[in-house]
Structures are given as structure tokens and as C-alpha cells.
Design a protein around this motif. Structure first.
Motif, PDB file in Angstrom:
ATOM      1  N   ALA A 108      53.160  35.465  27.527  1.00 47.67           N
ATOM      2  CA  ALA A 108      52.102  35.545  28.527  1.00 47.67           C
ATOM      3  C   ALA A 108      52.691  35.264  29.893  1.00 47.67           C
ATOM      4  N   VAL A 109      51.997  35.702  30.945  1.00 46.22           N
ATOM      5  CA  VAL A 109      52.495  35.500  32.294  1.00 46.22           C
ATOM      6  C   VAL A 109      51.472  34.741  33.115  1.00 46.22           C
ATOM      7  N   GLN A 110      51.894  34.306  34.293  1.00 45.12           N
ATOM      8  CA  GLN A 110      51.079  33.459  35.146  1.00 45.12           C
ATOM      9  C   GLN A 110      49.779  34.144  35.543  1.00 45.12           C
ATOM     10  N   SER A 111      48.663  33.463  35.325  1.00 52.13           N
ATOM     11  CA  SER A 111      47.361  34.058  35.588  1.00 52.13           C
ATOM     12  C   SER A 111      47.073  34.134  37.078  1.00 52.13           C
ATOM     13  N   CYS A 112      46.476  35.273  37.480  1.00 51.28           N
ATOM     14  CA  CYS A 112      45.990  35.435  38.846  1.00 51.28           C
ATOM     15  C   CYS A 112      44.476  35.537  38.861  1.00 51.28           C
ATOM     16  N   ASN A 113      43.852  35.332  37.718  1.00 49.48           N
ATOM     17  CA  ASN A 113      42.413  35.481  37.608  1.00 49.48           C
ATOM     18  C   ASN A 113      41.718  34.251  38.165  1.00 49.48           C
ATOM     19  N   GLN A 114      40.754  34.458  39.031  1.00 50.54           N
ATOM     20  CA  GLN A 114      40.079  33.352  39.691  1.00 50.54           C
ATOM     21  C   GLN A 114      38.646  33.144  39.203  1.00 50.54           C
ATOM     22  N   ASP A 115      38.205  33.948  38.239  1.00 48.08           N
ATOM     23  CA  ASP A 115      36.793  33.877  37.870  1.00 48.08           C
ATOM     24  C   ASP A 115      36.556  33.186  36.541  1.00 48.08           C
ATOM     25  N   GLY A 116      37.595  32.549  35.979  1.00 47.90           N
ATOM     26  CA  GLY A 116      37.407  31.777  34.761  1.00 47.90           C
ATOM     27  C   GLY A 116      37.281  32.617  33.511  1.00 47.90           C
ATOM     28  N   ASP A 117      37.667  33.880  33.559  1.00 51.99           N
ATOM     29  CA  ASP A 117      37.603  34.748  32.392  1.00 51.99           C
ATOM     30  C   ASP A 117      38.534  34.208  31.317  1.00 51.99           C
ATOM     31  N   ASN A 118      38.006  34.008  30.108  1.00 47.84           N
ATOM     32  CA  ASN A 118      38.801  33.457  29.024  1.00 47.84           C
ATOM     33  C   ASN A 118      39.329  34.520  28.076  1.00 47.84           C
ATOM     34  N   ASN A 119      39.309  35.777  28.488  1.00 49.65           N
ATOM     35  CA  ASN A 119      39.844  36.844  27.657  1.00 49.65           C
ATOM     36  C   ASN A 119      41.362  36.855  27.810  1.00 49.65           C
ATOM     37  N   TYR A 120      42.053  36.132  26.924  1.00 54.29           N
ATOM     38  CA  TYR A 120      43.495  35.961  27.058  1.00 54.29           C
ATOM     39  C   TYR A 120      44.256  37.262  26.858  1.00 54.29           C
ATOM     40  N   VAL A 178      48.855  48.766  45.006  1.00 53.32           N
ATOM     41  CA  VAL A 178      48.336  47.696  45.850  1.00 53.32           C
ATOM     42  C   VAL A 178      47.420  46.832  44.990  1.00 53.32           C
ATOM     43  N   ALA A 179      47.572  45.521  45.096  1.00 51.47           N
ATOM     44  CA  ALA A 179      46.734  44.592  44.335  1.00 51.47           C
ATOM     45  C   ALA A 179      45.453  44.311  45.108  1.00 51.47           C
ATOM     46  N   GLU A 180      44.312  44.605  44.493  1.00 47.38           N
ATOM     47  CA  GLU A 180      43.041  44.394  45.180  1.00 47.38           C
ATOM     48  C   GLU A 180      42.683  42.918  45.301  1.00 47.38           C
ATOM     49  N   ASN A 181      43.232  42.079  44.438  1.00 45.76           N
ATOM     50  CA  ASN A 181      42.830  40.675  44.392  1.00 45.76           C
ATOM     51  C   ASN A 181      43.929  39.712  44.830  1.00 45.76           C
ATOM     52  N   LEU A 182      45.012  40.232  45.402  1.00 47.73           N
ATOM     53  CA  LEU A 182      46.082  39.373  45.916  1.00 47.73           C
ATOM     54  C   LEU A 182      46.420  39.801  47.338  1.00 47.73           C
ATOM     55  N   LYS A 183      46.208  38.922  48.289  1.00 46.10           N
ATOM     56  CA  LYS A 183      46.520  39.237  49.681  1.00 46.10           C
ATOM     57  C   LYS A 183      47.974  38.935  50.016  1.00 46.10           C
ATOM     58  N   LYS A 184      48.553  37.942  49.330  1.00 47.90           N
ATOM     59  CA  LYS A 184      49.934  37.560  49.578  1.00 47.90           C
ATOM     60  C   LYS A 184      50.719  37.600  48.276  1.00 47.90           C
ATOM     61  N   SER A 185      51.991  37.925  48.382  1.00 46.52           N
ATOM     62  CA  SER A 185      52.851  37.936  47.207  1.00 46.52           C
ATOM     63  C   SER A 185      53.045  36.520  46.687  1.00 46.52           C
ATOM     64  N   PRO A 186      52.962  36.316  45.375  1.00 37.73           N
ATOM     65  CA  PRO A 186      53.241  34.992  44.813  1.00 37.73           C
ATOM     66  C   PRO A 186      54.691  34.562  45.016  1.00 37.73           C
ATOM     67  N   PHE A 187      55.550  35.502  45.437  1.00 33.59           N
ATOM     68  CA  PHE A 187      56.977  35.227  45.546  1.00 33.59           C
ATOM     69  C   PHE A 187      57.458  35.224  46.994  1.00 33.59           C
ATOM     70  N   GLY A 188      56.514  35.049  47.916  1.00 33.38           N
ATOM     71  CA  GLY A 188      56.872  34.953  49.320  1.00 33.38           C
ATOM     72  C   GLY A 188      57.449  36.257  49.842  1.00 33.38           C
ATOM     73  N   VAL A 191      45.363  51.549  43.388  1.00 37.08           N
ATOM     74  CA  VAL A 191      44.927  50.175  43.610  1.00 37.08           C
ATOM     75  C   VAL A 191      44.641  49.571  42.242  1.00 37.08           C
ATOM     76  N   VAL A 192      45.180  48.382  41.995  1.00 34.64           N
ATOM     77  CA  VAL A 192      45.050  47.761  40.682  1.00 34.64           C
ATOM     78  C   VAL A 192      44.499  46.348  40.818  1.00 34.64           C
ATOM     79  N   HIS A 193      43.900  45.881  39.739  1.00 35.70           N
ATOM     80  CA  HIS A 193      43.529  44.471  39.626  1.00 35.70           C
ATOM     81  C   HIS A 193      44.638  43.776  38.851  1.00 35.70           C
ATOM     82  N   VAL A 194      45.172  42.707  39.417  1.00 34.62           N
ATOM     83  CA  VAL A 194      46.253  41.959  38.778  1.00 34.62           C
ATOM     84  C   VAL A 194      45.648  40.771  38.039  1.00 34.62           C
ATOM     85  N   TYR A 195      45.746  40.803  36.722  1.00 38.60           N
ATOM     86  CA  TYR A 195      45.246  39.688  35.926  1.00 38.60           C
ATOM     87  C   TYR A 195      46.274  38.563  35.840  1.00 38.60           C
ATOM     88  N   ALA A 196      47.546  38.931  35.822  1.00 44.26           N
ATOM     89  CA  ALA A 196      48.608  37.937  35.701  1.00 44.26           C
ATOM     90  C   ALA A 196      49.911  38.561  36.171  1.00 44.26           C
TER      91      ALA A 196
END
Length: 251
Positions: free
Chosen positions: A14-26, A60-70, A93-98
Motif C-alpha cells: 500500500a502507499v501513502q494515502s492522500c484521501n481527506q474524506d475518511g473513506d475506508n475503502n482500502y 494533473v491531480a485534482e485533489n493535490l495542489k502541491k507535490s508531496p515531494f517538494g 485530470v485524475v483523483h489521487v487516492y494515494a
């Protein structure tokens, strides 16, 4: 590259989650794509980075404004889903879950056997030919298997160029196991590593054979070949192995 839902079972981590809405669908947190995360040289408030899926597809990630890696350009495992949105100048345009970065390195030039053995080791390794082993977007991404043992054992992973004076597109993978004084019992562990191929001569649009060689667990040298064209894709055709967990103690 991207794989279908059927391929998620072999992703193995599994990879680091970017989901902010508490979705528990692993299910969404398992990777289905490898991308290159690229910072934009002159960013604005709405877009600071994009992702290169393959040689011709930008995301382009619709739910990430900044790169997690600077401001680093890195290869990354990600779980994404295409949306119907559009951004001018980009393909999808994609939604990034993780998302989580892959160890991303430069190649090293071969000097002589004694020096490279000392610096980069010659411990055995196996290459795993699943969807994560691929040549694309100027990188070779490899899933490798090593024998690891003892707490804190580090594994230095290196790709050497210039190993064959007659073929600049022959490269050699080196593995150095750095023990911490506690040895064994050894178990198998997998790791992901990506190497930039910008040190290789530009193929000028021509396809050449990129030869990868490594020392296997049986002590013999093995090779695999990719159809390589600078900045073009070449999926792996190596045999798929199984039976190991992923390591994080690599460098």
C-alpha cells in the motif's frame, strides 16, 4: 504505466494515502500506476506540479495542489482514478487516492572492478519482471529481490554505466548489503528503485537494445534486454517471481 484493477493484487504494498474524506475503502490505497512527479518551473497558485504517466500522457491531480515531494523530480507509485475534468495543456485530470515515492537515483560510471566492488558491492540480487519493472520517461524502474537479515541492515542499490566499451547501452546492477553487526537469519525482501538514464547517449529516435546485467542468487551473471529509445517506453518481459515482502531500508 498504469494497470487495471485485476493487476492490483500483485502490487504487494500500500502507499501513502492522500484521501481527506475518511473513506475506508482500502482497495483504493493500492497502486495501479507508476508515474514521474515533475515540479513546474514557473508554478502558479492552482498548479505546481504534474505527473508523467508514460512518454506521451501527462496527468494533473485534482485533489493535490502541491507535490508531496517538494521540488524534487521522482518516480512514484500511485493509486489514481481518471476524472471527467480537463486542464488546458495536459492530457488527463485524475483523483489521487494515494502516492509514495520510489527511491530515485542517478547512474554511476564504471571505473574498475576493485573500486566498484568496494563502493557498490557485488552481493546477489534477482530482478522481478512484473508491471513495476519498466523503462519509460527517461527512467528504468526495477523491482529487485535481495536476501536481508538483521535489524537495520541497509542495502545500497546502484546502476553502473560504461561497463562495456563496445556498447554504451549495457548497464550493470550492483547491490551492497551493509550489515550492522547482526547477521541472519536471512529472508527475502523486495525493493523498488528507479534510475535516470540521462547519462546514456541519446538514441536520436532509434530503437536500440538496452542490456541489464546482474549477479543472481546462484552466483551466475544474468541479463535482460529492453527495446530502448530515449524518452520512450519499453515494458519488461522478464519472468515474474513471487514470495517476498517489500523493504524500505534501501539507498
Amino acid at each position: 504505466m498504469i494497470i487495471s484493477a485485476a493487476g492490483l493484487a500483485i502490487a504487494a504494498t500500500a502507499v501513502q494515502s492522500c484521501n481527506q474524506d475518511g473513506d475506508n475503502n482500502y482497495y483504493y490505497y493500492y497502486p495501479n500506476a507508476i508515474v514521474t512527479v515533475k515540479p513546474i518551473e514557473n508554478p502558479d497558485d492552482s498548479l505546481t506540479f504534474y505527473m508523467q504517466l508514460d512518454d506521451s500522457t501527462t496527468l494533473v491531480a485534482e485533489n493535490l495542489k502541491k507535490s508531496p515531494f517538494g521540488d524534487k523530480e521522482v518516480r512514484a507509485l500511485t493509486s489514481i482514478e481518471e476524472t471527467e475534468a480537463t486542464v488546458p495543456g495536459y492530457d488527463k485530470v485524475v483523483h489521487v487516492y494515494a502516492i509514495d515515492s520510489i527511491l530515485t537515483k542517478k547512474t554511476e560510471p564504471f571505473t574498475d572492478d576493485k573500486t566498484v566492488d568496494s563502493l557498490f558491492g557485488n552481493d546477489p540480487v534477482e530482478m522481478i519482471g512484473d508491471w513495476m519493472t519498466v523503462v519509460e520517461d527517461g527512467y528504468i524502474t526495477l523491482r529487485v529481490r535481495v536476501a536481508t537479515g538483521g535489524y537495520g541492515t541497509m542495502h545500497r542499490l546502484t546502476l553502473l554505466t560504461g561497463v562495456n566499451p563496445d556498447d554504451p547501452y549495457e548497464v550493470e546492477f550492483r547491490h551492497k548489503r551493509e550489515e550492522n553487526g547482526i547477521s541472519g537469519p536471512y529472508v527475502l525482501g523486495d525493493a523498488l528503485v528507479a534510475f535516470s538514464l540521462d547519462s546514456l547517449p541519446d538514441t536520436q529516435g532509434e530503437n536500440v537494445k538496452l542490456t541489464l546485467r546482474w549477479k543472481s542468487f546462484d552466483g551466475n551473471e544474468r541479463t535482460a534486454q529492453f527495446d530502448y529509445c530515449t524518452r520512450m517506453s519499453s515494458p519488461s518481459k522478464m519472468k515474474i517471481e513471487s514470495g517476498a515482502t517489500f523493504l524500505t531500508n534501501v539507498k
